[in-house]
Write a protein that holds these residues in place. Structure first.
Motif, PDB file in Angstrom:
ATOM      1  N   THR A   3      91.968  61.993  72.896  1.00  0.00           N
ATOM      2  CA  THR A   3      91.235  62.821  73.850  1.00  0.00           C
ATOM      3  C   THR A   3      90.777  61.920  74.991  1.00  0.00           C
ATOM      4  OG1 THR A   3      89.177  62.490  72.598  1.00  0.00           O
ATOM      5  CG2 THR A   3      90.427  64.511  72.159  1.00  0.00           C
ATOM      6  N   VAL A   4      90.332  62.536  76.083  1.00  0.00           N
ATOM      7  CA  VAL A   4      89.875  61.792  77.255  1.00  0.00           C
ATOM      8  C   VAL A   4      88.556  62.396  77.727  1.00  0.00           C
ATOM      9  CG1 VAL A   4      90.486  60.963  79.557  1.00  0.00           C
ATOM     10  CG2 VAL A   4      92.283  61.404  77.886  1.00  0.00           C
ATOM     11  N   GLN A   5      87.673  61.543  78.251  1.00  0.00           N
ATOM     12  CA  GLN A   5      86.361  61.973  78.721  1.00  0.00           C
ATOM     13  C   GLN A   5      86.093  61.317  80.070  1.00  0.00           C
ATOM     14  OE1 GLN A   5      83.158  60.743  76.090  1.00  0.00           O
ATOM     15  NE2 GLN A   5      82.063  62.652  76.426  1.00  0.00           N
ATOM     16  N   ALA A   6      85.672  62.111  81.058  1.00  0.00           N
ATOM     17  CA  ALA A   6      85.422  61.580  82.403  1.00  0.00           C
ATOM     18  C   ALA A   6      83.988  61.074  82.536  1.00  0.00           C
ATOM     19  CB  ALA A   6      85.686  62.662  83.446  1.00  0.00           C
ATOM     20  N   ARG A   7      83.817  60.092  83.442  1.00  0.00           N
ATOM     21  CA  ARG A   7      82.498  59.534  83.751  1.00  0.00           C
ATOM     22  C   ARG A   7      82.326  59.565  85.276  1.00  0.00           C
ATOM     23  NH1 ARG A   7      79.765  56.230  80.397  1.00  0.00           N
ATOM     24  NH2 ARG A   7      81.698  55.820  79.253  1.00  0.00           N
ATOM     25  N   ASP A   8      81.150  60.061  85.743  1.00  0.00           N
ATOM     26  CA  ASP A   8      80.950  60.161  87.193  1.00  0.00           C
ATOM     27  C   ASP A   8      80.231  58.931  87.733  1.00  0.00           C
ATOM     28  OD1 ASP A   8      78.261  60.484  86.584  1.00  0.00           O
ATOM     29  OD2 ASP A   8      78.206  62.611  87.081  1.00  0.00           O
ATOM     30  N   THR A   9      79.960  58.950  89.043  1.00  0.00           N
ATOM     31  CA  THR A   9      79.352  57.786  89.685  1.00  0.00           C
ATOM     32  C   THR A   9      77.911  57.557  89.257  1.00  0.00           C
ATOM     33  OG1 THR A   9      78.819  59.211  91.576  1.00  0.00           O
ATOM     34  CG2 THR A   9      80.864  57.919  91.692  1.00  0.00           C
ATOM     35  N   ALA A  10      77.290  58.569  88.637  1.00  0.00           N
ATOM     36  CA  ALA A  10      75.949  58.399  88.071  1.00  0.00           C
ATOM     37  C   ALA A  10      76.018  57.963  86.615  1.00  0.00           C
ATOM     38  CB  ALA A  10      75.155  59.702  88.189  1.00  0.00           C
ATOM     39  N   ASP A  11      77.230  57.640  86.150  1.00  0.00           N
ATOM     40  CA  ASP A  11      77.489  57.177  84.779  1.00  0.00           C
ATOM     41  C   ASP A  11      77.246  58.259  83.738  1.00  0.00           C
ATOM     42  OD1 ASP A  11      78.660  54.901  83.687  1.00  0.00           O
ATOM     43  OD2 ASP A  11      76.808  54.336  82.676  1.00  0.00           O
ATOM     44  N   GLN A  12      77.373  59.509  84.143  1.00  0.00           N
ATOM     45  CA  GLN A  12      77.270  60.615  83.205  1.00  0.00           C
ATOM     46  C   GLN A  12      78.662  60.951  82.674  1.00  0.00           C
ATOM     47  OE1 GLN A  12      73.927  63.632  84.543  1.00  0.00           O
ATOM     48  NE2 GLN A  12      75.405  63.352  86.185  1.00  0.00           N
ATOM     49  N   THR A  13      78.747  61.212  81.363  1.00  0.00           N
ATOM     50  CA  THR A  13      80.024  61.621  80.778  1.00  0.00           C
ATOM     51  C   THR A  13      80.036  63.127  80.579  1.00  0.00           C
ATOM     52  OG1 THR A  13      79.132  61.184  78.570  1.00  0.00           O
ATOM     53  CG2 THR A  13      80.458  59.447  79.600  1.00  0.00           C
ATOM     54  N   GLY A  14      81.190  63.710  80.809  1.00  0.00           N
ATOM     55  CA  GLY A  14      81.359  65.135  80.606  1.00  0.00           C
ATOM     56  C   GLY A  14      81.963  65.431  79.246  1.00  0.00           C
ATOM     57  N   PRO A  15      82.336  66.691  78.990  1.00  0.00           N
ATOM     58  CA  PRO A  15      82.943  67.059  77.701  1.00  0.00           C
ATOM     59  C   PRO A  15      84.319  66.431  77.543  1.00  0.00           C
ATOM     60  CG  PRO A  15      83.037  68.900  79.237  1.00  0.00           C
ATOM     61  CD  PRO A  15      82.186  67.858  79.896  1.00  0.00           C
ATOM     62  N   VAL A  16      84.714  66.237  76.283  1.00  0.00           N
ATOM     63  CA  VAL A  16      86.024  65.645  76.016  1.00  0.00           C
ATOM     64  C   VAL A  16      87.109  66.684  76.252  1.00  0.00           C
ATOM     65  CG1 VAL A  16      85.153  63.989  74.340  1.00  0.00           C
ATOM     66  CG2 VAL A  16      85.915  66.227  73.564  1.00  0.00           C
ATOM     67  N   THR A  33      66.104  67.001  81.325  1.00  0.00           N
ATOM     68  CA  THR A  33      67.416  66.376  81.404  1.00  0.00           C
ATOM     69  C   THR A  33      68.364  67.041  80.429  1.00  0.00           C
ATOM     70  OG1 THR A  33      68.612  64.272  81.315  1.00  0.00           O
ATOM     71  CG2 THR A  33      66.879  64.587  79.706  1.00  0.00           C
ATOM     72  N   ARG A  34      69.615  67.180  80.829  1.00  0.00           N
ATOM     73  CA  ARG A  34      70.678  67.713  79.973  1.00  0.00           C
ATOM     74  C   ARG A  34      71.342  66.502  79.312  1.00  0.00           C
ATOM     75  NH1 ARG A  34      73.364  72.844  80.967  1.00  0.00           N
ATOM     76  NH2 ARG A  34      75.429  72.994  79.984  1.00  0.00           N
ATOM     77  N   THR A  35      70.939  66.205  78.095  1.00  0.00           N
ATOM     78  CA  THR A  35      71.304  64.931  77.470  1.00  0.00           C
ATOM     79  C   THR A  35      72.716  64.894  76.904  1.00  0.00           C
ATOM     80  OG1 THR A  35      70.268  65.678  75.426  1.00  0.00           O
ATOM     81  CG2 THR A  35      68.941  64.313  76.901  1.00  0.00           C
ATOM     82  N   GLN A  36      73.247  66.047  76.506  1.00  0.00           N
ATOM     83  CA  GLN A  36      74.595  66.096  75.939  1.00  0.00           C
ATOM     84  C   GLN A  36      75.269  67.388  76.373  1.00  0.00           C
ATOM     85  OE1 GLN A  36      75.985  63.671  74.186  1.00  0.00           O
ATOM     86  NE2 GLN A  36      74.164  62.417  73.942  1.00  0.00           N
ATOM     87  N   ASP A  37      76.595  67.345  76.493  1.00  0.00           N
ATOM     88  CA  ASP A  37      77.357  68.549  76.809  1.00  0.00           C
ATOM     89  C   ASP A  37      78.692  68.462  76.074  1.00  0.00           C
ATOM     90  OD1 ASP A  37      79.002  70.543  78.061  1.00  0.00           O
ATOM     91  OD2 ASP A  37      77.586  70.574  79.736  1.00  0.00           O
ATOM     92  N   TRP A  38      78.962  69.449  75.198  1.00  0.00           N
ATOM     93  CA  TRP A  38      80.218  69.406  74.444  1.00  0.00           C
ATOM     94  C   TRP A  38      81.114  70.610  74.752  1.00  0.00           C
ATOM     95  CZ3 TRP A  38      75.394  69.170  72.091  1.00  0.00           C
ATOM     96  CH2 TRP A  38      74.901  70.362  71.534  1.00  0.00           C
ATOM     97  N   GLY A  39      80.960  71.140  75.971  1.00  0.00           N
ATOM     98  CA  GLY A  39      81.846  72.214  76.409  1.00  0.00           C
ATOM     99  C   GLY A  39      81.340  73.580  76.032  1.00  0.00           C
ATOM    100  N   SER A  40      81.265  73.862  74.717  1.00  0.00           N
ATOM    101  CA  SER A  40      80.795  75.171  74.274  1.00  0.00           C
ATOM    102  C   SER A  40      79.281  75.224  74.142  1.00  0.00           C
ATOM    103  CB  SER A  40      81.429  75.516  72.922  1.00  0.00           C
ATOM    104  OG  SER A  40      81.071  74.561  71.947  1.00  0.00           O
ATOM    105  N   GLY A  41      78.612  74.121  74.361  1.00  0.00           N
ATOM    106  CA  GLY A  41      77.164  74.071  74.263  1.00  0.00           C
ATOM    107  C   GLY A  41      76.632  72.772  74.822  1.00  0.00           C
ATOM    108  N   PHE A  42      75.302  72.623  74.789  1.00  0.00           N
ATOM    109  CA  PHE A  42      74.695  71.415  75.331  1.00  0.00           C
ATOM    110  C   PHE A  42      73.380  71.148  74.627  1.00  0.00           C
ATOM    111  CE2 PHE A  42      72.774  74.865  77.722  1.00  0.00           C
ATOM    112  CZ  PHE A  42      71.449  74.476  77.897  1.00  0.00           C
ATOM    113  N   GLU A  43      72.854  69.951  74.849  1.00  0.00           N
ATOM    114  CA  GLU A  43      71.534  69.583  74.359  1.00  0.00           C
ATOM    115  C   GLU A  43      70.650  69.282  75.556  1.00  0.00           C
ATOM    116  OE1 GLU A  43      70.636  66.846  70.814  1.00  0.00           O
ATOM    117  OE2 GLU A  43      70.153  65.581  72.534  1.00  0.00           O
TER     118      GLU A  43
END
Length: 621
Positions: free
Chosen positions: A215-228, A49-59
């Motif tokens: 800042t603003v952060q989007a959330r999809d229908t699977a409740d995943q948040t993207g980068p700010v 699973t890709r647990t975090q995403d901050w645009g320039s990188g991810f966890e």
């Protein structure tokens, strides 16, 4: 931080990094950012699973589960990343690669799995790709995770309109997602203030004449948040025209305190103490000290204290405990929470200090590269909203401190110009400087007037003029406001330092008067008045010859004043330090000189109810 002979901030220690132990999670916990399918490997499965995403990188996180009926003794996991995606660091497994093919092997303490047990390891990476070709112990991985999905993209940077004393309207470009965007989280100064389904929001709970960052952060229908998104700064109208972030413009005086990174250890002083003492509501700025300067760059100081240390609910500013998987913990996250409670409070990251000032010599060789490294670090997406600027504490340009610098008189001006050009007008750029007002002293060694054109203000270190590094004395107050008969060194006082800086062309409004929240003392002293002989430094809890005000106010109460500061003679010990009364008189002097305000070193020396901070605040009203 120091002036004559500086106060050493204390040794940095190696820390055991907490929170990196084996993570045992049920498979149902693997619903997260970018979960992807894997294939079967008889008796064991692996899930990603890709647990975090901050645009320039991810966890990312892999979880191995023993689905068989006997113990699994050791495991090796393999996968391929597309070109451009790679692992940059990992924990709880040994991760290696050959090109785009990656291999993870269990740590010695994580290889044995009982039937039904799971073990996870994580990593940080760059790139947008997902793993493919998963193999576990040479066989295929059996996929039972959430169907493939990717998080939404970052929304467009918000724009602000209809700004009033108490409200501002924000609008932004829509994010995109393969499954559809459900809503947007609106973050003010890093803290969520609303969740909306449209691409606009009006925040109507603001204070007049106050700065905010959104800042603003989007959330999809699977409740995943993207980068700010990128940040927009908003200043509400009204507030009597005050601007504590810009001294000298008719605004409030700057009231700034240094928060030490290492104070969370032996001193047990945390960001929450700023809130419980009442100090956070009486200051305008915090300097977080210190980042290191080495190799011509700004680099992290103690990353564990800054970003990794986990806080329990009772230790946290907002009463909410840290979790193991949140992207930011430590002092930075606590400062973010403090700013959410105190809109308008600004935080600067201070680099250098007595111990790390030697690195400025290399930085001065390429000021542009240095400034770019600092901005990249300050604007790391994980904590960019925490900081409103940068402070450099160079002890001392073209002069000697812990080491001697020969960069030349123009070095500070060149560095300041590069920092201002790189950071731009929306960031604060400040410096802590010497208060050596002696003839031919440290102020005369550099172009402080020229550099002040790029700095918002100087923290003039008007303390540590005298101390028990002169073991036999004479005893003298370490922070005299003015000169006096018998002062050991002419020019070693606040008034002479400020006068010299003004005479060289530094605007008064760009000068902050420094206050030490500690005392310096000698032992073996028989004379009550200053000027006595001694046999050595008085005992101190953390360092000989130095002690916090909160201790001295009762262990050795003041017995007199000299040159605008207090001194105390108790038994054979002689101490000098500022009290609430002397601080108020110094603040009155600062106002009479039209200075931009005051600063102090540092919070943990104050009492639990912040009486010295209160004196500064009251004295500058």
């Amino acid at each position: 931080m120091s002036s004559g002979t500086p106060r050493r901030p204390g040794r940095l220690r190696n820390r055991v990094l907490a929170g990196l132990t084996t993570l045992i999670l049920p498979l149902t916990a693997l619903v997260g950012l970018g979960a992807s399918p894997a294939q079967a490997a008889g008796g064991a499965t692996a899930s990603y699973t890709r647990t975090q995403d901050w645009g320039s990188g991810f966890e990312g996180k892999w979880t191995v589960k023993n689905t068989g009926t006997t113990a699994l003794n050791g495991w090796t996991l393999e996968w391929d990343f597309p070109s451009g995606t790679k692992v940059t660091s990992a924990w709880d497994a040994d991760v290696t690669n050959s090109g785009d093919h990656w291999t993870a092997k269990n740590k010695s303490w994580a290889g044995s799995l009982a039937p039904g047990a799971t073990v996870s390891f994580g990593f940080n990476g760059t790139g947008s790709g997902s793993p493919a070709g998963c193999k576990l112990n040479g066989g295929s991985c059996d996929g039972t995770t959430t169907p493939g999905d990717t998080p939404p993209t970052a929304p467009g940077t918000p724009t602000a309109s209809a700004i009033t004393d108490t409200s501002a309207k924000l609008s932004w470009g829509a994010a995109s997602d393969d499954k559809g965007v459900k809503n947007y989280d609106v973050l003010r100064d890093g803290a969520k203030v609303a969740t909306v389904t449209t691409t606009s929001y009006t925040d109507s709970s603001l204070k007049a004449g106050t700065d905010y960052s959104y800042t603003v952060q989007a959330r999809d229908t699977a409740d995943q948040t993207g980068p700010v998104s990128g940040a927009v700064k908003v200043r509400t109208t009204g507030g009597g025209g005050t601007d504590p972030g810009n001294p000298g413009t008719g605004g409030d005086k700057v009231k700034l305190g240094y928060f030490t990174e290492w104070g969370v250890y032996d001193r047990n002083y945390h960001v929450k103490n700023l809130e419980t003492s009442g100090s956070a509501g009486k200051i305008t700025h915090i300097n977080y000290s210190f980042g290191n300067v080495t190799g011509g760059k700004c680099v992290m100081g103690d990353s564990y204290a800054a970003t990794d240390k986990a806080y329990t609910a009772d230790q946290s500013v907002d009463g909410v405990a840290d979790t193991w998987d949140q992207p930011l913990r430590g002092n930075f996250n606590q400062l973010r929470k403090l700013k959410a409670k105190h809109p308008g409070l600004k935080v600067l990251w201070s680099f250098g200090g007595w111990t790390w000032s030697g690195g400025f010599t290399d930085a001065a060789k390429n000021p542009t590269a240095f400034a770019q490294s600092c901005k990249q670090l300050v604007e790391d997406p994980r904590w960019a909203d925490v900081f409103d600027g940068i402070d450099i504490d160079w002890e001392y340009p073209n002069a000697c401190g812990l080491s001697c610098d020969t960069s030349g008189p123009a070095a500070l001006k060149n560095l300041a110009s590069a920092l201002r050009t790189t950071f731009g007008k929306d960031y604060l750029v400040t410096a802590a400087i010497t208060a050596d007002g002696s003839a031919g002293g440290k102020i005369d060694a550099a172009d402080y007037a020229g550099a002040s054109q790029s700095f918002d203000w100087y923290n003039v270190m008007t303390y540590d003029f005298f101390g028990a590094w002169a073991a036999q004395g004479p005893t003298a107050p370490h922070s005299p406001l003015t000169s006096y008969n018998g002062i050991p060194t002419a020019g070693f006082n606040s008034a002479d330092a400020i006068a010299k800086l003004k005479a060289q062309g530094v605007p008064a409004a760009k000068l902050l008067l420094g206050i030490g929240f500690y005392g310096r003392g000698w032992t073996g002293v028989t004379q009550d008045a200053p000027g006595g002989t001694a046999t050595g430094p008085a005992p101190g809890k953390y360092e000989q010859g130095i002690e916090d005000y909160k201790v001295l106010k009762t262990s050795c109460p003041a017995t007199g004043t000299i040159a605008g500061t207090a001194y105390a003679h108790c038994g054979t010990q002689w101490w000098s330090y500022d009290t609430p009364a002397t601080i108020k008189s110094k603040m009155a002097w600062a106002k009479s000189q039209n200075l931009g305000g005051a600063f102090f070193w540092e919070f943990s020396g104050d009492t639990s109810n912040g009486e010295l901070v209160t004196a500064i605040n009251d004295g500058l009203k």
